[in-house]
Write an enzyme that holds these catalytic residues in place. Structure first.
Site, PDB file in Angstrom:
ATOM      1  N   THR A  22      -5.357   2.645  -4.931  1.00 20.10           N
ATOM      2  CA  THR A  22      -6.057   3.660  -4.139  1.00 20.10           C
ATOM      3  C   THR A  22      -6.564   4.820  -4.974  1.00 20.10           C
ATOM      4  OG1 THR A  22      -4.754   3.121  -2.214  1.00 20.10           O
ATOM      5  CG2 THR A  22      -5.729   5.299  -2.232  1.00 20.10           C
ATOM      6  N   ASP A  66      -6.042  -4.479  -6.495  1.00 17.21           N
ATOM      7  CA  ASP A  66      -5.127  -3.884  -5.526  1.00 17.21           C
ATOM      8  C   ASP A  66      -3.741  -4.378  -5.965  1.00 17.21           C
ATOM      9  OD1 ASP A  66      -5.185  -3.098  -2.208  1.00 17.21           O
ATOM     10  OD2 ASP A  66      -3.391  -4.067  -3.022  1.00 17.21           O
ATOM     11  N   ASP A  99       1.713  -0.137  -3.707  1.00 18.53           N
ATOM     12  CA  ASP A  99       2.433  -1.200  -3.001  1.00 18.53           C
ATOM     13  C   ASP A  99       3.464  -1.911  -3.874  1.00 18.53           C
ATOM     14  OD1 ASP A  99       1.119  -0.626  -0.686  1.00 18.53           O
ATOM     15  OD2 ASP A  99      -0.334  -2.249  -0.834  1.00 18.53           O
TER      16      ASP A  99
HETATM   17  N1  ASP Z   1      -2.894  -1.419  -1.518  1.00 21.83           N
HETATM   18  C1  ASP Z   1      -2.950  -0.368  -2.491  1.00 21.83           C
HETATM   19  C2  ASP Z   1      -2.314  -0.879  -3.769  1.00 21.83           C
HETATM   20  O1  ASP Z   1      -1.131  -0.942  -3.856  1.00 21.83           O
HETATM   21  C3  ASP Z   1      -2.270   0.845  -2.002  1.00 21.83           C
HETATM   22  C4  ASP Z   1      -2.213   1.953  -3.038  1.00 21.83           C
HETATM   23  O2  ASP Z   1      -2.913   1.962  -4.020  1.00 21.83           O
HETATM   24  O3  ASP Z   1      -1.456   2.862  -2.858  1.00 21.83           O
HETATM   25  O4  ASP Z   1      -3.015  -1.190  -4.692  1.00 21.83           O
END
Ligand code: ASP
Length: 352
Positions: A22, A66, A99
């Protein structure tokens, strides 16, 4: 890419490694989903970084991912990059999705042997371009921590850590607990390594120091992922327990047990545990509680696990035990040798 603070005497140099997540995402104008964007834009979003007396180089992974797509190959690539660049930098900042950040930080803590420099993971809950982003504070403080040195010129935090929401935590002690708020991570069984307020206050007694500062960094990149996790729950069936504990593909299983390490006392359950141990599988007991530790002496239901040969994971997180098993299994084909190291504190991941 390199950028350097202007008119300041450079004190440290940092390699900032962007893997995805993110922190470096923006909204796709067409389908409105979050997609990774070019790392250059992160630097444009955080001009504050230029005020540090720090030289910052960056390395962007291709493809950006991601962190739900993280696999051990990413850890191997990170470890190799850090090893190859180790002598050129005072510290490393790894930008990573939240994550699986605890898994990656745990894995790197084992894989980077003789680490004497900071490897600080961070990310954010809101993209760095968003008005109320937590990404800027996380990134700026992570850089400050990764470049901090003591009076003798040694790194203040020579370990793999996560900086998030004003707290620095040992990476292999963390777990993600919040999918919405900024306080996404906790270190339930070990004190924070630092807290950021007006200044950054380091908890110097909690920070792990290497036994020797002059040993070269070594990386251990052979990982054996033949590990399963079984979360015990009411209603679990013999078929499911047998498939996971006795499956031919499995060398080790983490039993996520109740409370202080308790599991059903039913005969069928203990029969399968005994069968798996008899097959040479490594079974490790980690509590599914957020905080506290396994103590198989407390209740009969824990005691029978211990008598069957189930090993205590003490106060390990599941993420850390998974990484430890991958690492140890990768070092030896002998399960007895691996089992002998499970209860040892290798890199501050458990309190015995
Ligand atoms: N789905 C994202 C990831 O883990 C969430 C984040 O970046 O916080 O890459």
């Amino acid at each position: 890419m390199t950028f350097t603070s202007q008119n300041r005497k450079i004190r440290s140099s940092i390699l900032m490694i962007y893997t995805g997540g993110t922190i470096g995402m923006k909204e796709d104008p067409v389908d409105l989903t979050l997609k990774p964007f070019d790392f250059d834009q992160i630097l444009r979003e955080v001009p504050e970084l230029e005020k540090f007396a720090v030289k910052i180089d960056s390395h962007t992974f291709d493809p950006l991912i991601d962190s739900s797509d993280v696999e051990p190959e990413l850890w191997q690539a990170l470890a190799t990059l850090i090893r190859d660049q180790y002598s050129h930098y005072d510290g490393f900042v790894v930008l990573h999705g939240t994550d699986t950040m605890s898994y990656s930080a745990s894995a790197l803590s084992f894989m980077l042997e003789n680490l004497c420099k900071p490897v600080i993971f961070t990310g954010s809950q809101l993209p760095i371009g968003a008005p109320r982003t937590d990404g800027k504070e996380n990134l700026v403080s992570a850089v400050e921590i990764a470049s901090a040195k003591d009076a003798e010129g040694h790194a203040l935090v020579p370990e793999v850590a996560i900086f998030f929401d004003f707290r620095l935590m040992r990476g292999n002690r963390t777990t993600k607990v919040n999918a919405e708020n900024f306080n996404a991570f906790v270190s339930p069984n070990f004190p924070n390594l630092a807290e950021a307020g007006i200044s950054i206050k380091y908890n110097t007694t909690a920070i792990r120091k290497p036994l020797r500062w002059d040993l070269p960094l070594q990386i251990s990149t052979t990982l054996d992922t033949r590990v399963s996790i079984l979360k015990i729950h009411p209603g679990i069936t013999p078929q499911i327990v047998r498939n996971i504990l006795c499956g031919p593909e499995t060398r080790a299983v983490i039993l996520e047990t109740y409370g202080s390490g308790n599991a059903p006392s039913k005969k069928w359950f203990m029969d399968i545990v005994n069968e798996a141990v008899g097959m040479g599988k490594i079974l490790v007991n980690v509590t599914q509680c957020l905080a506290g530790r396994v103590n198989m002496q407390l209740y009969a239901t824990g005691k029978s696990l211990e008598l069957s040969g189930v090993l205590s994971g003490y106060d390990s997180t599941t993420e850390s035990m998974l990484a430890k098993l991958f690492y140890l299994l990768g070092k030896s084909t002998g399960n007895a040798w691996v089992a002998s190291w499970i209860g040892q504190d290798l890199i501050g991941e458990i309190s015995i």
